[in-house]
Design a protein around this motif. Structure first.
Motif, PDB file in Angstrom:
ATOM      1  N   GLU A  12       0.840  -1.195   0.000  1.00  0.00           N
ATOM      2  CA  GLU A  12       0.000   0.000   0.000  1.00  0.00           C
ATOM      3  C   GLU A  12       0.876   1.247   0.000  1.00  0.00           C
ATOM      4  N   GLY A  13       0.570   2.160  -0.902  1.00  0.00           N
ATOM      5  CA  GLY A  13       1.329   3.394  -1.001  1.00  0.00           C
ATOM      6  C   GLY A  13       2.547   3.305  -1.898  1.00  0.00           C
ATOM      7  N   THR A  37      -3.075   9.233  -6.038  1.00  0.00           N
ATOM      8  CA  THR A  37      -3.214  10.250  -4.995  1.00  0.00           C
ATOM      9  C   THR A  37      -1.857  10.582  -4.375  1.00  0.00           C
ATOM     10  N   PRO A  38      -1.783  11.656  -3.587  1.00  0.00           N
ATOM     11  CA  PRO A  38      -0.523  11.960  -2.890  1.00  0.00           C
ATOM     12  C   PRO A  38      -0.036  10.818  -1.998  1.00  0.00           C
ATOM     13  N   ALA A  39      -0.960   9.964  -1.545  1.00  0.00           N
ATOM     14  CA  ALA A  39      -0.586   8.804  -0.721  1.00  0.00           C
ATOM     15  C   ALA A  39      -0.250   7.583  -1.587  1.00  0.00           C
ATOM     16  N   ASN A  40      -0.145   7.799  -2.913  1.00  0.00           N
ATOM     17  CA  ASN A  40       0.148   6.730  -3.878  1.00  0.00           C
ATOM     18  C   ASN A  40      -0.912   5.632  -3.884  1.00  0.00           C
ATOM     19  N   LEU A  41      -2.153   6.038  -3.818  1.00  0.00           N
ATOM     20  CA  LEU A  41      -3.283   5.124  -3.941  1.00  0.00           C
ATOM     21  C   LEU A  41      -4.081   5.522  -5.175  1.00  0.00           C
TER      22      LEU A  41
END
Length: 84
Positions: free
Chosen positions: A5-6, A37-41
């Motif tokens: 995740e991320g 997304t900024p959270a790499n999702l």
């Protein structure tokens, strides 16, 4: 292997030739997907407009390596050797 995740490497390193919202021509290799997304999702995760190639990607140590940086290197290499 479970996806890290991320990580987001699979949304950056490879090209995506399928049209998607905000990217009607797809995504070139090495370019961050506009849906990451900024959270790499993935903000298209679970939505019908998510490209089938994205939904079909399965995390595997051979392509994802031991960490996010290695995943970028390996996926980038696969992109280069399979580009025609």
């Amino acid at each position: 292997m479970k996806c890290r995740e991320g990580c987001g490497a699979c949304c950056i390193a490879p090209s995506i030739t399928s049209a998607m919202p905000l990217m009607p021509e797809g995504k070139p290799a090495g370019v961050r997907c506009l849906h990451l997304t900024p959270a790499n999702l993935c903000d298209l995760f679970g939505k019908p407009e998510r490209p089938a190639v994205c939904g079909g990607f399965k995390a595997d140590p051979e392509v994802c390596g031991a960490d996010n940086e290695e995943a970028i290197r390996i996926l980038g290499w696969w992109e280069r050797v399979t580009a025609a």
